[in-house]
Structures are given as C-alpha cells and as structure tokens.
Design a protein around this motif. Structure first.
Motif, mmCIF file in Angstrom:
data_model
loop_
_atom_site.group_PDB
_atom_site.id
_atom_site.type_symbol
_atom_site.label_atom_id
_atom_site.label_comp_id
_atom_site.label_asym_id
_atom_site.label_seq_id
_atom_site.Cartn_x
_atom_site.Cartn_y
_atom_site.Cartn_z
ATOM 1 N N ARG A 526 -29.365 64.894 -29.639
ATOM 2 C CA ARG A 526 -29.460 66.158 -30.374
ATOM 3 C C ARG A 526 -30.537 67.034 -29.795
ATOM 4 O O ARG A 526 -31.661 66.598 -29.572
ATOM 5 C CB ARG A 526 -29.816 65.872 -31.837
ATOM 6 C CG ARG A 526 -28.620 65.702 -32.726
ATOM 7 C CD ARG A 526 -29.102 65.653 -34.171
ATOM 8 N NE ARG A 526 -29.631 66.930 -34.624
ATOM 9 C CZ ARG A 526 -30.408 67.062 -35.707
ATOM 10 N NH1 ARG A 526 -30.748 66.010 -36.405
ATOM 11 N NH2 ARG A 526 -30.828 68.250 -36.075
ATOM 12 N N SER A 548 -35.236 70.737 -43.674
ATOM 13 C CA SER A 548 -35.422 69.314 -43.375
ATOM 14 C C SER A 548 -34.525 68.913 -42.201
ATOM 15 O O SER A 548 -33.346 69.265 -42.158
ATOM 16 C CB SER A 548 -35.047 68.511 -44.630
ATOM 17 O OG SER A 548 -35.073 67.155 -44.315
ATOM 18 N N LYS A 552 -39.386 69.868 -37.168
ATOM 19 C CA LYS A 552 -40.804 70.229 -37.323
ATOM 20 C C LYS A 552 -41.709 69.073 -36.852
ATOM 21 O O LYS A 552 -42.581 69.260 -36.009
ATOM 22 C CB LYS A 552 -41.105 70.561 -38.797
ATOM 23 C CG LYS A 552 -40.265 71.706 -39.341
ATOM 24 C CD LYS A 552 -40.614 72.047 -40.760
ATOM 25 C CE LYS A 552 -40.303 70.941 -41.755
ATOM 26 N NZ LYS A 552 -38.871 70.634 -41.910
ATOM 27 N N SER A 554 -40.830 66.628 -35.102
ATOM 28 C CA SER A 554 -40.534 66.308 -33.694
ATOM 29 C C SER A 554 -41.357 67.191 -32.766
ATOM 30 O O SER A 554 -41.826 66.740 -31.719
ATOM 31 C CB SER A 554 -39.046 66.498 -33.407
ATOM 32 O OG SER A 554 -38.298 65.775 -34.349
HETATM 33 N N1 LIG Z 1 -36.404 58.197 -32.989
HETATM 34 C C1 LIG Z 1 -35.407 59.080 -33.217
HETATM 35 N N2 LIG Z 1 -34.283 59.012 -32.498
HETATM 36 C C2 LIG Z 1 -33.272 59.898 -32.718
HETATM 37 N N3 LIG Z 1 -33.328 60.895 -33.624
HETATM 38 C C3 LIG Z 1 -34.427 61.020 -34.363
HETATM 39 C C4 LIG Z 1 -35.529 60.125 -34.201
HETATM 40 N N4 LIG Z 1 -36.489 60.490 -35.062
HETATM 41 C C5 LIG Z 1 -36.026 61.558 -35.742
HETATM 42 N N5 LIG Z 1 -34.795 61.876 -35.325
HETATM 43 C C6 LIG Z 1 -33.959 62.986 -35.798
HETATM 44 O O1 LIG Z 1 -34.514 64.201 -35.343
HETATM 45 C C7 LIG Z 1 -34.291 65.216 -36.314
HETATM 46 C C8 LIG Z 1 -35.566 65.977 -36.571
HETATM 47 O O2 LIG Z 1 -36.466 65.106 -37.227
HETATM 48 P P1 LIG Z 1 -37.874 65.619 -37.759
HETATM 49 O O3 LIG Z 1 -38.606 64.435 -38.296
HETATM 50 O O4 LIG Z 1 -38.530 66.413 -36.709
HETATM 51 O O5 LIG Z 1 -37.419 66.585 -38.950
HETATM 52 P P2 LIG Z 1 -38.308 67.499 -39.882
HETATM 53 O O6 LIG Z 1 -37.942 68.908 -39.596
HETATM 54 O O7 LIG Z 1 -39.742 67.143 -39.747
HETATM 55 O O8 LIG Z 1 -37.728 67.057 -41.268
HETATM 56 P P3 LIG Z 1 -38.456 66.874 -42.688
HETATM 57 O O9 LIG Z 1 -38.829 68.229 -43.171
HETATM 58 O O10 LIG Z 1 -37.413 66.247 -43.511
HETATM 59 O O11 LIG Z 1 -39.654 65.982 -42.472
HETATM 60 C C9 LIG Z 1 -33.747 64.538 -37.542
HETATM 61 O O12 LIG Z 1 -32.369 64.821 -37.616
HETATM 62 C C10 LIG Z 1 -33.975 63.069 -37.300
HETATM 63 O O13 LIG Z 1 -32.947 62.290 -37.837
#
Ligand SMILES: Nc1ncnc2c1ncn2[C@@H]1O[C@H](COP(=O)(O)OP(=O)(O)OP(=O)(O)O)[C@@H](O)[C@H]1O
Length: 777
Positions: A526, A548, A552, A554
């Motif tokens: 992704r 979500s 962020k 990431s």
């Molecule tokens: N180790 C991984 N391998 C593959 N995909 C991952 C991994 N870790 C996270 N993801 C995916 O990457 C995407 C972004 O995740 P991230 O934690 O950055 O989201 P976020 O914007 O911080 O969400 P939230 O507000 O819910 O904390 C998500 O769809 C998650 O499932």
C-alpha cells in the motif's frame, strides 16, 4: 578420557536421556579405573535438567495471536528445506568455523588460553600412558606376590598423583576460564550487532508481520540479493532471546569441550594403539572392525535426532513464549475473558513439545539398543580374545589388565560418535540455529554488506562507528528507498541549525524537511503517502491530522528511519536531538529515577567497561564501545527530578512510591508499566522530555489518555521549552499526531494526510478543529 569432555556436558539444553557412555576414564590408575568405571549419563541428566530450568527466562512481547495454519504449513516446508541445507555436514562445519574462528583470530588472550589448555591436555595424556604401565606392573606384582615391586609401584603411584592433581585441576580451571571468556566475547559481539542499526526492531517487525508462531519466515532465496529492509531478506529467526542467552553459551562450552575431546582422543588413540599393537595385533584389528561397525550403525539409526533436537529447541521456546505473552498481557486477556483462546493456543504449543519429545524418545530408544549392546560387548571382547593366551601361560595377569585398559581407551576414542551422538546431534541443531540467527542479523543490518563475516566488526577507536576494511561504512541503501539524513547537531542554544547544515543564515532555520516523500507499507502493498514536501521552521509546531489508517504514524516511523519503503529524503537533527513519544510510553525495568532519565544515562562509558580475562578493562565485544551521545546535560539532583515530576502534574508519585518519602521513592523499583495508569505514564513521558532536552519532539497521540486541562498543561510545558524559557535552556520544536480538536490551539501548522496526499496549512490563532479540518471560532 576426561570425564567432563566426554559425554557429560549436554549441549543446547533440551535433551532426552543421554546414551550410556562407556566409562569414566579420568586420568587415574587404569587398574583402579576399571574397578570404578561409571557411566556418565546420570550427571548428563542432571545437566540437562539444569539446562531446562535455565530456560525459564523472560521473553519479549510479540503480539501475533492469529495463526494461519495453511501459511504455517507452507512456511514450515520452506523452513525445512532451509534447515536441510544447514544441517548437512559440510554446511555445519563451515557454519561452525565462521562462528568459532573470529574470537581466536581477534583475541590474543583467547589464543594463549587455548594453547595452555592444549598443553595441559598433552600432559594429561602422558600421565595416563604412564599410569597404564604402572597398572601393568601393579597387577603382575600381585600375581607374582612380589612385595618389593608392589611397594615400589605404590610409591610411584603416589609420586605420579602429586604431579597429576595440579595438572588435572589446572586443566579444568583453564578450560572453564576460556569458555567464560569466549562466551563473554561472543555474546557481547552478538549484542552489539543485534542492537546496531535497529536490527532488533527489524527482526521483531518481521516476526509480527509473518504468520509464524513466534518467528520470521520469509524467502531465503531472495535473501542474498535483497536489501535488508526488504521484507524477504531473512529466513526464520524465532526466539532471538534464546539464541543469544542459551545457544551462544552452549556453542562456546560444547565447542571447547568437543575440540579437547578430539585432541585427547587422537593422542590416546596413537599411544594406546601402540601399546595394544605391541601386546596383541589381532586385538587391535578386532577393535578397528568393532568400532567401525558400531559407528556406522549409530550414525544411521541416530541421525534423525539432529532434526528432532532442532525442533525441540524451537518448540520449547514457542511454548514458553506463549506463557510469557499471557503474563505480559494478563490484564487485557482478563478484560476480554480470552482465557479459553489463550489456553487452547498454549495447549497447542505444548502438544507440539510433547509430540516432539515422544519422537525423540522413540529415536533415542532405537539408538540405545545399539549403544547399550555395543558397550556391553566392549566389556568382554578384549578378555575373550586374550584369555586363551593367558590360560596357555603366554601372558601375565598384568598384561591382560594393560591390554584390556588399552582396548578401553582405543574403543572410547574410536567410539566418540557412538557415545556422544546425542550431544553431537544437539550441538549440530544449535549450530544451525545460531548460524541462521547471525545470518539474519547480518542481512538486516544496513551497514553490513553480504561479504562481511558473521561476527566481523571493526570499530572506529574515536567514535565507535562501524568500519569495514578501514573505511567508514556508508549505508547500503538500495537505489529506491527513503533516505533519512541526520544533520550534525551544530545547533546553537536557540535551536537553529548552523550554516552549512541544511539551513542558511538568510532563511529561517529548518528543523525538519521532507522532500518528495513517497511512503509505502513495509510489505510494499500500500502506498500511503505520495510526493509529500514539507519544510518545518524551527519553533513552528506542526499538527498532523488525517483519517484513521491514512498513514500518520507511518510518517513518524519514516522520520525515525524505522520504515524506508518508498522514495524521497527526510532531513532532521541527529537521533539524540529528536525525541519520539508514542501513545503508550515504554517503561524500562528499574527505579522511578530510571523512568525519568530514559533513555539518557548518567553513566560514563566506563560504566560499560568490563574486566577482561587478564584483569584488564575492555569492552564486552572486544572493541571500543561507541560514544553514547545521549548524555545528560547536567547531573540531575533528586530535588531537580522531584521538580520535574511536579511540573508534569505528578507531584505525589515519588512520595507514593517511597511510602511517604519522595527521595526514597525516586529509587523505588516497580513494574511501572503495569502500576501507573496510561495517563500517568504519558505525563511521566513529558517529564523525560524536560530532562532529555531534545530539539525536535515527535508525538503520536501522546496525550490521548489525558483530560483537556492536563493536555493543555503538557503543551504549555512544551511551549515553555520551545521558547527556551524557565524550564528549557534550548529551544524545542514539536510535531504531534492527533485527532482531538483541542490540539489545534497548541500548534502553528497543520499537515493533513488523506488519499495518499498531504498538504500543509497555517492554523489561525482562533481556530478549532471540525472533522480534522478547522474553522475559525
Ligand atoms: N507492519 C505493517 N505492514 C503492513 N501494513 C502496515 C503495517 N503497519 C501498519 N500498516 C498499515 O499502514 C496503514 C497506515 O497505518 P498508520 O498506523 O500509519 O495509520 P494512522 O493514520 O496512524 O492510523 P490511526 O489514526 O488509526 O492511528 C494502515 O492501513 C495499517 O494497517
């Protein structure tokens, strides 16, 4: 043969009962030896028990509850292919050499000790041969009722014993000393490699993203060419903790023991073959045939034990890990009432252990048939061959004793494989595990290229940087990967970056810049962010918002350098000037003081110096330790620390921990992660900021458990640090990820992520957030 070096020591812990070793042949008079011969399996059993007990060590948390059985089967097959290769004899030998040689190549003390031990081994053997002649004269004197010769022999026995005792004691002492020094060196080196360049994190990340029960299973074929950050760069590495703590210990101890056993056997073989051949050549030929048949049979019947022992180590660790995980997540499991699921999973792993133990038991039983018959036969075979000569009056009783003892020695030497097969099979399994672990570490470390030896490490004397061939290593990042450039902290006291770094005097200084960033998940499935550009001026605080899953957290991982799948460049201050605050702060084991200081340290480098085997001081890995950049800017007194607790709204914490005495409370050791509420932990983490004084703070929902007034208080504290006010002598900039509307008021800029893109806008001073946008209030 030395009792410790043959069949007593049980390598790599998990083991069925060892087969009966032929006899204990510590250098004592041979006549006496045959009278007091004993099997070594009892003591072997004790050691195995102790080794099993040793395994009750803690394991780190890995959250991987769901086990996809289909994927597991496929992974298991792939892993087996890998193991097949690594368990082959030639591979084993190569692996052994790669792991064993660096210590002796790099360490002069180690070489000296080894030489001394080899010398003592020779001396031991010489004494044994001397005793065999004494024993012959002893029995012949008894037979002839020759009192003068008898007492003369006894006198020589006494003299020889005076010499023998120090040799024997020194031999054992030196051998253990070398084993300790070698383990210390190897563990230090492995720890250094494990913690370098966040290898430990990448191992765990693969672990949690794979479907393996507790390990990493990915394509080994791709490993050679792949970049370390590539998801397919490692093969299975389960339970790294076990490999570091137990497998290294077993490897060093058993390697040494086995090496000395071989030396002793070769010397024995030569000496006693000569003796036996001069007494009776037929007996010598009989022994050759007998030992060859026994060895071939043992190898054929017992070789399955190597694989089973390998499996035993892994399955035991998996079982233990499931229990550790329950312990560490007990409260969550209790809230979910997930006991049944946990019990089923733990049961399943235990079943695996038991199934494997049963298979080992069967294989051991088959092997025991061979070894037991073999050992019984050795008692009567020499007497049977020589008895006719004795009854015919051609040889004396003493000669029978000497021939029988020489026969025993030779047979022991030639039956090394028969008698130590269980140990050897466990040792082989351990070599394969350790080698694959070190291989994975090497592949995951971006500073090591494939030609670097497994344990090879050259360290810059001055700053501890890893060198190769005298050259400072640069990251071997592939053409396509996110680059994180750390700027030298030539920062002035107001937090600007000096000219020549990445700001110019004419422009406002930039604390963080992101250039054409494309960020994908580590599995490359992704794309989360496409073409993001950002230049954050020092002192301007940024809020990152987005739905979500929009990426962020990431993005924060990419800034930290934890994720690098994608393209573009991130420029930021060096790690020691950046502080990441996760939602759930990590509470290290230790006192309240330790919680506040983490990850800085008050210790100097000398704290890490260990006393060497020669009494000198050196680093655990044999090389200089890198300078720890995270030093405290000043020594924090107890009153300072209590003041920090006050400023983060935890004024009573120290008093509570110290039963009313806050000073004592600072040194109270507790399980802080489970004792403090999440809100308290988050406030404590803000206390760490005050102490660690970073230039850039990056927070991932780090006030999520606080109410609005407490959140405001924490941000006011940051602003105080940010302006270089009372609490902070150096200016700080912060970046937050969060969903709460109230956060807007504490930031100057907003980065909105969504649909792969991101854009930055200024936050008006009277804005409040609605649906992650903002409106003017
Ligand atoms: N180790 C991984 N391998 C593959 N995909 C991952 C991994 N870790 C996270 N993801 C995916 O990457 C995407 C972004 O995740 P991230 O934690 O950055 O989201 P976020 O914007 O911080 O969400 P939230 O507000 O819910 O904390 C998500 O769809 C998650 O499932």
């Amino acid at each position: 043969m030395d009792e410790v070096s043959r069949g007593v020591f049980v390598p790599f812990g998990v083991s069925p009962t060892a087969p009966p070793a032929r006899k204990n042949t510590t250098a004592v008079p041979d006549g006496a030896a045959s009278a007091s011969s004993s099997t070594t399996s009892d003591r072997g059993g004790e050691k195995q028990g102790a080794a099993r007990m040793d395994r009750a060590e803690d394991h780190r948390e890995r959250v991987n509850l769901d086990v996809d059985r289909d994927d597991n089967d496929r992974d298991d097959r792939r892993r087996r292919d890998d193991e097949d290769r690594s368990l082959r004899l030639r591979e084993q030998f190569r692996s052994f050499r790669e792991m064993a040689s660096p210590y002796f190549r790099e360490n002069r003390d180690g070489r000296r000790l080894l030489l001394a031990i080899v010398f003592l081994t020779l001396a031991n053997s010489a004494v044994r041969v001397f005793f065999s002649y004494l024993a012959r004269d002893f029995w012949s004197a008894l037979q002839d009722k020759d009192a003068d010769t008898f007492y003369d022999v006894m006198f020589k026995f006494l003299g020889a014993m005076i010499v023998l005792a120090p040799i024997n004691v020194a031999y054992r002492y030196q051998r253990q000393k070398l084993a300790i020094a070698w383990r210390k060196w190897m563990t230090g080196r492995v720890l250094r490699l494990y913690f370098s360049n966040r290898v430990y994190y990448m191992l765990e990340r693969r672990s949690s993203s794979s479907t393996s029960t507790s390990g990493v299973v990915v394509d080994a074929n791709a490993a050679k060419s792949a970049h370390p950050n590539d998801e397919t760069a490692t093969r299975e590495v389960d339970n790294p903790d076990q490999r570091i703590s137990e497998d290294i210990r077993s490897f060093t101890e058993f390697s040494l023991s086995f090496f000395l056993t071989i030396i002793t056997s070769v010397i024995d073989l030569v000496c006693f073959s000569f003796i036996l051949f001069t007494i009776m050549p037929q007996l010598f030929i009989a022994i050759l045939l007998f030992a060859t048949v026994g060895t071939v049979l043992t190898v054929v019947i017992g070789k399955v034990l190597i694989r089973l022992n390998y499996e035993a180590l892994r399955k035991e660790a998996d079982f233990r890990f499931s229990l550790v995980r329950v312990r560490e997540n007990s409260e969550s499991i209790a809230f979910y009432a997930g006991e049944n699921v946990e019990e089923r999973e733990t049961d399943r792993r235990f079943e695996n252990v038991i199934d494997n133990m049963s298979l080992i038991n069967v294989a051991q039983r088959n092997l025991d048939f061979v070894t037991t018959y073999y050992n019984y036969l050795t008692w009567i075979l020499p007497i049977m061959v020589i008895a006719p000569q004795y009854f015919a009056g051609n040889v004396e009783l003493g000669v029978i004793s000497q021939a029988s003892s020489a026969f025993g020695h030779i047979l022991d030497d030639m039956s090394l494989i028969v008698n130590s097969f269980t140990d050897i099979s466990q040792f082989s399994a351990g070599i394969a595990r350790l080698h694959s672990f070190l291989g994975a570490i090497a592949k995951l470390d971006p500073q090591r290229v494939s030609t670097t030896s497994l344990l090879g490490l050259h360290v810059d004397e001055n700053d501890g940087a890893i060198l190769r061939g005298g050259e400072r290593m640069s990251y071997t990042t592939p053409a396509v990967a996110i680059r994180v450039k750390e700027v030298d902290p030539a920062l002035d006291r107001l937090g600007t970056i000096s000219p020549g770094s990445f700001s110019s005097p004419s422009r406002p200084s930039t604390i963080l810049s992101i250039d054409r960033l494309c960020l994908a998940t580590p599995d490359n499935k992704r794309l989360l962010i496409l073409n993001l550009n950002l230049s954050l001026p020092s002192g301007k605080n940024l809020l990152i918002v987005g739905a979500s899953g929009s990426g962020k957290s990431s993005l924060l991982r990419a800034i930290a350098g934890l994720w690098s799948t994608g393209e573009g460049e991130i420029v930021r201050p060096r790690s020691e000037h950046v502080y990441f605050l996760p939602q759930r702060p990590y509470c290290p084991p230790g006192s309240l003081r330790d919680q506040l200081l983490y990850p800085s340290t008050e210790h100097t480098d000398d704290h890490f110096a260990l006393t060497g085997i020669d009494g000198s001081e050196h680093r655990p890995d044999g090389g200089p330790r890198p300078k720890d950049e995270r030093r405290l800017y000043k020594d924090w007194t107890d009153d300072d620390l209590l003041g920090v607790l006050q400023s983060v709204d935890l004024p009573h914490l120290a008093g509570r921990a110290g039963d009313g005495d806050p000073y004592r409370g600072l040194d109270a050791v507790m399980d802080w992660g489970n004792t403090l509420s999440l809100g308290e932990q988050q406030r404590l983490a803000f206390g760490r900021l005050v102490i660690n004084r970073p230039r850039l703070v990056i927070m991932d929902e780090s006030t999520s458990a606080l109410d609005v007034p407490a959140e405001t208080k924490m941000y006011n504290l940051l602003k105080d640090l940010s302006s270089g006010g009372e609490l902070g002598a150096r200016r700080l900039t912060y970046v937050s990820v969060g969903h709460r509307p109230t956060l807007l008021a504490h930031h100057d800029l907003k980065l909105s992520l969504g649909g792969g893109s991101g854009f930055v806008s200024e936050i008006p001073s009277n804005a409040c957030m609605v649906d992650e946008g903002f409106i003017l209030s």
